[in-house]
Enzyme design. Structure first.
Site, mmCIF file in Angstrom:
data_model
loop_
_atom_site.group_PDB
_atom_site.id
_atom_site.type_symbol
_atom_site.label_atom_id
_atom_site.label_comp_id
_atom_site.label_asym_id
_atom_site.label_seq_id
_atom_site.Cartn_x
_atom_site.Cartn_y
_atom_site.Cartn_z
ATOM 1 N N ASN A 1 0.855 -1.184 0.000
ATOM 2 C CA ASN A 1 0.000 0.000 0.000
ATOM 3 C C ASN A 1 0.896 1.241 0.000
ATOM 4 O OD1 ASN A 1 -1.867 2.011 0.459
ATOM 5 N ND2 ASN A 1 -2.400 1.356 2.539
ATOM 6 N N TRP A 2 0.996 1.866 -1.147
ATOM 7 C CA TRP A 2 1.903 3.014 -1.278
ATOM 8 C C TRP A 2 1.317 4.291 -0.663
ATOM 9 C CZ3 TRP A 2 3.670 2.576 -7.146
ATOM 10 C CH2 TRP A 2 4.366 1.359 -7.303
ATOM 11 N N LYS A 3 0.061 4.246 -0.289
ATOM 12 C CA LYS A 3 -0.628 5.407 0.306
ATOM 13 C C LYS A 3 -0.442 6.663 -0.573
ATOM 14 C CE LYS A 3 -0.202 3.240 4.756
ATOM 15 N NZ LYS A 3 -0.277 3.348 6.200
ATOM 16 N N HIS B 1 -9.773 1.084 4.773
ATOM 17 C CA HIS B 1 -8.504 1.261 5.492
ATOM 18 C C HIS B 1 -8.743 2.202 6.677
ATOM 19 C CE1 HIS B 1 -4.415 2.438 6.420
ATOM 20 N NE2 HIS B 1 -4.032 1.348 5.778
ATOM 21 N N GLU C 1 -7.109 4.580 7.805
ATOM 22 C CA GLU C 1 -6.863 6.001 7.513
ATOM 23 C C GLU C 1 -8.079 6.632 6.839
ATOM 24 O OE1 GLU C 1 -3.142 5.413 5.506
ATOM 25 O OE2 GLU C 1 -2.202 4.914 7.421
ATOM 26 N N GLU D 1 -5.763 -5.193 10.665
ATOM 27 C CA GLU D 1 -4.757 -4.159 10.872
ATOM 28 C C GLU D 1 -5.070 -3.380 12.147
ATOM 29 O OE1 GLU D 1 -2.621 -2.975 7.067
ATOM 30 O OE2 GLU D 1 -4.400 -1.733 7.194
ATOM 31 N N GLY E 1 1.866 2.325 10.825
ATOM 32 C CA GLY E 1 2.749 3.476 10.636
ATOM 33 C C GLY E 1 3.413 3.947 11.918
ATOM 34 N N SER F 1 2.920 -2.044 10.449
ATOM 35 C CA SER F 1 4.367 -1.988 10.683
ATOM 36 C C SER F 1 5.098 -3.278 10.297
ATOM 37 C CB SER F 1 4.664 -1.625 12.145
ATOM 38 O OG SER F 1 4.200 -0.321 12.426
ATOM 39 N N GLY G 1 2.680 -1.303 4.385
ATOM 40 C CA GLY G 1 2.615 0.116 4.052
ATOM 41 C C GLY G 1 4.006 0.675 3.821
ATOM 42 N N GLY G 2 4.562 1.289 4.862
ATOM 43 C CA GLY G 2 5.864 1.961 4.755
ATOM 44 C C GLY G 2 6.944 1.134 4.063
HETATM 45 P P1 PGA Z 1 2.448 0.328 7.738
HETATM 46 O O1 PGA Z 1 1.020 0.486 7.043
HETATM 47 O O2 PGA Z 1 3.034 -0.959 7.222
HETATM 48 O O3 PGA Z 1 3.209 1.525 7.325
HETATM 49 O O4 PGA Z 1 2.192 0.257 9.205
HETATM 50 C C1 PGA Z 1 0.168 -0.613 6.878
HETATM 51 C C2 PGA Z 1 -1.102 -0.162 6.244
HETATM 52 O O5 PGA Z 1 -1.514 0.975 6.448
HETATM 53 O O6 PGA Z 1 -1.759 -0.909 5.524
#
Ligand code: PGA
Length: 251
Positions: free
Chosen positions: A8-10, A97, A99, A169, A175, A214, A235-236
């Site tokens: 997930n590149w956000k 998600h 977010e 999640e 994050g 994470s 994500g990251g």
């Molecule tokens: P993260 O994000 O790996 O940066 O914690 C995961 C996600 O939001 O799907």
């Protein structure tokens, strides 16, 4: 069922940066793997990434996912992207998600409609669920996740369920660098599986369940070692080609 690794590149990477990342991933993952890899770029670079993957002969190696979708097929919804527009561009869509729930007020009812919209257009939803820190501290983690699932999955039929992937999640692990302990993940996945089995019987066994929060190249193996984990939502670490490639190659 093969494992699924989702990047997930956000809201990161412009066109040039996205191209660079795809080229590097393509070099570091030289041939199709047994795991299914899904790259989720922002809407603006979706088409570029799709074409690049095609030109690099990466179609066998990478699938594409969107990070969100509107529940309507078309209309006066400024700034939104419909499932009709995503058809042919993406196979998967991340839905619900945390977010989006937190920053954009996405409700479970809206998420249920988005899941239905995905299935109407043969897109595969990756439904994210998870509790926040407060809910975990108060012993409400399982209740929260099961409540989310019961509404989020309420608009689709039993047969469509197989096309849905669920990503657990925990919000407090996204994050933050604070990752969930494998036994916490194991217990939540056990509860999710129990709920799905109660609701949908044997059909529920075909649903893939991912862990996300994470995940990096140091800890991914401890989650993949859990018998109920069918993949990861990263994500990251998915923005770092070395980290993401080593997770995909190591799974
Ligand atoms: P993260 O994000 O790996 O940066 O914690 C995961 C996600 O939001 O799907």
């Amino acid at each position: 069922m093969n494992s699924l690794i989702v990047g997930n590149w956000k809201m990161h990477l412009n066109t040039a940066d996205a191209e660079t990342l795809v080229r590097r991933l393509d070099m570091h993952i030289p041939k199709p793997l047994n795991v299914e890899i899904v790259l989720c770029p922002n809407f603006v670079v979706l088409d570029t990434v799709k074409k690049l993957i095609g030109s690099l002969n990466g179609k066998e190696k990478f699938n594409i996912g969107a990070q969100n979708v509107n529940q309507n097929d078309e209309g006066a919804f400024t700034g939104e992207v419909s499932p009709v527009m995503l058809k042919g561009l993406a196979q998967y869509v991340i839905v619900g998600h945390s977010e989006r729930r937190i920053h954009f007020g996405e409700t479970d009812d809206a998420i249920a409609q988005k899941i239905a919209a995905c299935r109407r257009h043969k897109l595969k939803p990756i439904l994210c669920v998870g509790e926040n820190l407060q809910e975990r501290k108060e012993g409400l983690a399982t209740r929260t996740v099961i409540d989310q699932l019961s509404v989020d999955l309420s608009e689709i039929t039993k047969s469509e369920l197989k096309k849905v992937t669920i990503a657990y999640e925990p919000v407090w692990a996204i994050g933050t660098g604070e990752f969930a302990k494998p036994d916490q993940v194991e217990e939540m996945l056990r509860q999710i599986k129990l709920f799905l089995h109660e609701q949908y019987g044997e059909d529920s066994k075909e649903i893939r369940i991912l862990y996300g929060g994470s995940v990096d190249e140091q800890n991914y193996a401890s989650y993949m070692a859990l018998s109920d984990v069918n993949g990861l939502l990263v994500g990251g670490a998915s923005l770092n080609y070395k980290a993401f490639a080593s997770i995909c190659l190591g799974v």
